[in-house]
Each structure stands twice: as C-alpha cells, then as structure tokens.
Design an enzyme around this catalytic site. Sequence first.
Site, PDB file in Angstrom:
ATOM      1  N   PRO A 190      -4.468-111.613  51.826  1.00 52.35           N
ATOM      2  CG  PRO A 190      -3.321-113.282  52.956  1.00 52.35           C
ATOM      3  CD  PRO A 190      -3.390-112.603  51.630  1.00 52.35           C
ATOM      4  CG  HIS A 480      -2.907 -93.911  56.584  1.00 54.76           C
ATOM      5  ND1 HIS A 480      -1.783 -94.536  56.102  1.00 54.76           N
ATOM      6  CD2 HIS A 480      -2.752 -92.596  56.300  1.00 54.76           C
ATOM      7  CE1 HIS A 480      -0.977 -93.644  55.549  1.00 54.76           C
ATOM      8  NE2 HIS A 480      -1.534 -92.448  55.679  1.00 54.76           N
ATOM      9  CD  GLU A 481      -4.883 -98.263  58.043  1.00 53.29           C
ATOM     10  OE1 GLU A 481      -3.770 -98.480  57.565  1.00 53.29           O
ATOM     11  OE2 GLU A 481      -5.083 -97.432  58.968  1.00 53.29           O
ATOM     12  CD  GLU A 505       0.702 -99.689  55.215  1.00 52.90           C
ATOM     13  OE1 GLU A 505       1.182 -99.236  56.265  1.00 52.90           O
ATOM     14  OE2 GLU A 505      -0.501 -99.885  55.037  1.00 52.90           O
TER      15      GLU A 505
END
Length: 711
Positions: A190, A480-481, A505
């Site tokens: 997920p 980030h991402e 994380e």
Amino acid sequence: MKRLLFFVAFAAMAIFGRAEDLSSPNGNMKLTFELQDGIPTYQLSLNGHAIIKPSQLGLELKDTESLLDGFTIENSTNSAFDETWQPVWGESSSIRNNYNELAVTLKQPSTNRILLIRFRVFDDGLGFRYEFPQQDNLNYFVVKKERSEFAMAGDHTAWWIPGDYDTQEYDYTTSKLSEIGGLMENAITPNSSQTPISATAVQTALMMKTDDGYYINLHEAALKDYSCMHLELDDKNMVFESVLTPDAVGNMAYMQTPCTTPWRTVIACNNAADILMSNITLNLNEPCAYETTDWIKPVKYIGVWWEMITGKSSWSYTNLPSVKLGKTDYSKTTPNGTHAANTKHVKDYIDFAAENGFDAVLVEGWNEGWEDWFGKSKDYVFDFVTPYPDFDVKALREYALSKNVKLMMHHETSGSVRNYERHLDTAYRFMADNGYNSVKSGYVGDIIPRGEYHYGQWMVNHYLYAVKKAADYKIMVNAHEAVRPTGLCRTYPNLIGNESARGTEYEAFGGNNVNHTTILPFTRLTGGPMDYTPGIFEPDVSVHNPDNNSRVRTTLARQLALYVTMYSPLQMAADLPEVYQQHMDAFQFIKDVAIDWDKTLVLEAEPGDFITYARKAKGSNTWFVGRTNDEEARTSEISFDFLSPDKKYIATVYADAKDANWETNPKAYEIKKYVVSSKSVLRQFCASGGGYAIRIVPVEDKAELKGLKKL
C-alpha cells in the site's frame, strides 16, 4: 581511395539497410545498428558477450501513421567526444565524458517524415534517443506508445520494484526475470498514491545479473518534457519494452519539432563496482545551465521530522476535522498539545545544530493547513507562507542567524500541484526574505489536476519548472515523491536531492527489507543522489510512540555507514537530539563525515548483499569508508592501497560489536583507532543488517601515534 570506399559502403547501407557497427573508445563495447525490413534495430555486446540481443526501435503516434517501420537510411554520421568536466558538487571533483557516436537519419518514404536515432557508446554502456528535426510533415504530434525494446540474452537475476505511475516507494524483490509475474501481487504494497501498471511491468533503474557474471542496468537520462519510462517484460521471450506514463486522457507525450526524447541507457560491466562508478547518466545530460553557482552548497542538517514520522509529535496545531485557509481563526482554536513546529522546540533544534556544526534545521508542520491535508483531494490546501500561532517566523529567523544556522523550508503540496504553482513565486520570495536557501518539497497523494499521474509529462515539466524557478531566488530543492532522478542535477545543480524511493521514513511504517541499502545504490542512485535521511540510533520506534511497534532494521554502525554508501550532498542526521546525546561517541562520525567529494572508489560490491565505498573529502586528505551489509553476517576485507604511499594515517573504525544483530542487539558497537598506511588491510566483522564506518586522517604529529596499534 579510402573516401571512395566509404561512400560505396554508405550507399549499400542506405539501399539494403546493412548493419553498421560502433565500438566504445576502449573497443570492448560494441553496438550494431541495422534496418530489418525497414524496422530500426540495435544490439549491444561487451567483450563479445551479448548484453542486448537484436531489439526493435520506434514510436506509435496518435491519429497518424506510426514511426515504427517503412524506413530507409537517409544519412549516417560518426563522431567521437572526450572531455573532462567539474560538477558543482558530486562523488568526484572531475568527471570524464568519453564516447563514440553514431547518428542515423531515417526517412519514411510513405509519409516523407524524418526520424534521427542517436547512439552514444561509452566504455561501460550505451545511451540512445529519438530526435525529430523540424520538417514539413511532422510538426505537432502525440506519442501513443514508445516501442523501444531491450531484449535480454537470458533469464537474468533482477532487483526490481513494480511498475507504477505514481510511486517508487516499494521494497525491492530479487528474482529471475521469469518469476516477476508470479511475485508481482505480493510486491505491490500500500501507498498513499499508487497506480500499478501490470503483472510484469517494472521500474527503472532496473538492475540485473547474468548467470555468467555480467551486470546490466537499464534506465533513462535527461528526462525533460516527456513522460517517465517503465519496462514491460515479455517473460516468454525475455524482452523488455518501454512503457510511458499516460496523462489524464491516456496520451503519453505531446511533442513539437524540433524535439528529442530522453536518453535510454544501458550500463553493462563484468564487475558490480563498475556499475556504481558509471557516470553515463550524468554525462548524457547538458552542462550546468547557470552562470554562477556559488549559492549552491552541500548541506548537512537535522530536523523536526522523525518525531512526527514516529507519531511522537504532530504536524497539525489542532485536532479540527476540517480547516479553510483564510477562514479558520487559529487564535480561537484549542491547540492539540503535540504540535512539534513551535518556536521554543525549534530553538532547541537550532541550538543542537549550532553546537554540533550542522548547516541547517528542517522544520515540517510550521504552516497552517495540516489538520486535513492528507487524502482529501483538496485544492487550496496550503499557502506556504502563513505560520501557525506558535511558530514565530521573525524570531526564529533572527535566532538561527545568531547561531549561524539556516532554517530549511518545507513545502508539502498534498499532490495539489495546481495550488503549488499558483503560490510558487510568493513562497520562494518568502523564503528569500526570511533567509531560507533550501526547501524540501513533497507530493504526497493523488495529483491535482485530477487524473494526472506523478510521472506523466505534465508533472515532469512541473518538477523542472519548480527547480528553475527556485534558481531565480537562489534556492536549492530537495523534492520528495517526485519522479526518479535522471541526472538533471548536472544541468540544474540546485536540484540538490530527491527522495523518489522508499526511504528511512518507512522504517517507522513497518520497516524496509534488511538488504534495501545494498540495492539502492545500484538502482535509485543511478540517476542522482537520494535524501535517504539516515542516522537513526534508536531502532525501537515504540520508545518515541508506544502505539508504534515498528523497528528500524539496521545496526547503529550501519546507520553511520549510510553517510558514505548512500551518496547525497544533502545529508540529514534524522534522529532526535536527545537520542544522539546518549551516543555522542558514535555521533562524532556524523559530525565529521564529508558531504562533497574529490574522489570515490568502490572497494567491495554485490547487489543485494554488500557495498563498501571509500571517498576522499573535497579539498582535504581525509578519507571516509562505509560498508552496508544485508541480513547475512559477513567479514569484510579491504585494502588501504588508495592512501598515499608516503604517509601514515589514523583510522577511527566505528563497527558492529561481535554480538551485534539488527534484530536482537542493534546498538552494540565498538570504536577503535589504528595506525594505517597504504599497505594496511582490514578484516572487519559485519553483523546481520550491519556494517561499519571509518574516518581516515593523515598523521600531522608523531605524538598522535602514541598508544595506537598498527593495522
């Protein structure tokens, strides 16, 4: 006579599509290009060993004839290139860019359109791209599908993550290529935003090893104004084909001539270390776009972050279920009592940074809107300039300045990119006015405009727009991402870091695989540095949050090693100051370790098992060594022959204790000092999930040697 023979040979090639060969500068890598029944194909070999079997090239276009077949060769040119350039920051102070080039101009007589395919062959691999010159019959066009093939010569072992249009935050699976389809369901775990592609689609950079010991890496370079590439495997024939990320209506890329695609890259070596040392991705990018770069500097930082990740503290100021910017009066609300980004707490972090020589303090959760930012598909979610009542921007600016520490800005977009762009100039100006010279941006959640993916052309253009706009304000960006890096940091060196993978994380969200950091340098770091956020000394997350039973799957010694093995000019000491206070002897390595390098060597390497780097600090004679190890306890053996032969050095070794183990005894470490020279050899135990870190400094005074053992 030679010239005549050349033209005769060229004419034959033009008529019959005869194969044309191109070798690397050292002659070991060989490319063969040819037209087969009007279809462009290529193959690649190393030392006579097949790396890429004959593979087709071309593109399908929307609502018009494809650029797949029906070609003749209009022209073909060869050239050679050799330069040495100096990066603004990097793993080495200089990089050689040496290749031989073949540019093949193809004509499609049925449409009278031109396609140029450019190949660059390096000693350690290949880059190729499609180029579309300006022409009467091809101006604006839409890419429906790119059909670049990479035909493998066997059922290789691969280190892979699922193909996904929205995330790279997966653990790596190690398997044979033929096993990918059967393992895909369990590999997809997920995420806050994810769009898996298919049962056999994987992401680049894809790392593989052949049964006879060759290492192969597939990726792309210079991803601009195009969508990100994945790889779809035909597991019957072991052929990968490029899969582009679509936009909201299913198109892959909108093009206007003259234009090019990104480079498709193949790195191939018979030594794993050479994969790690390859500069192909950087070399296929353009030189630095900025006239001055003195404002771009590597950063070592701490942050108000891990305590929120673990659940000890919160980003939000209140527990309100819903807020509206400009409408919610926070002065009349009740604070939740767990908000970490408050003035007093941030001052404590600034004090710790100043006392220990850190450049900056990252603060997350300082601005209004965190109560309902996540998972709501909310457009006007943040304005990036309005602080919560307990965060005094002016006071903290002045306090940080007095301590010679920078504050690092945080811009979480919550996926609402339209909102971020509407505020971008104002947000960057606010940063410049308040002394923030670097920003961590985030793109958690589904993208707005709705229907766009994180890795589509629209978003690829946004990420670069944000970096270039930041340069106008002399701001460095850590995204980030975002889409995985493809070497653009050469051209835009204020792109000082990315996450774009499963980082530390996740250790608080259930944990990363123990071998994770022995794979990332072969995959994610192929395109550029990663803000992995290492330095976690307390592996038991429940110490910070009794409701979180996650464990960081590492020993303390390996956390130190990551500062050397996980390259980044942006390095965070991610744990809490009070944790570091308990281990100041080990914390000394984090204080000492460099973040910019003159020279890098790989001493040991095997993907998924172990990596040992040695790096020489920029402008210094100090060396640092780091070793990251997988779940199998091993003994590392390295030579110090990289040291100057006429000098003695003191090596401080931070290593796993003999009873260390990531699961049962992660904080067991030992620190030893030795006298070493270029003839010294170290045999060092590495625990399960462990490793070691070494600082090596030249001896300046013989008195320093007193009481030290010679290695």
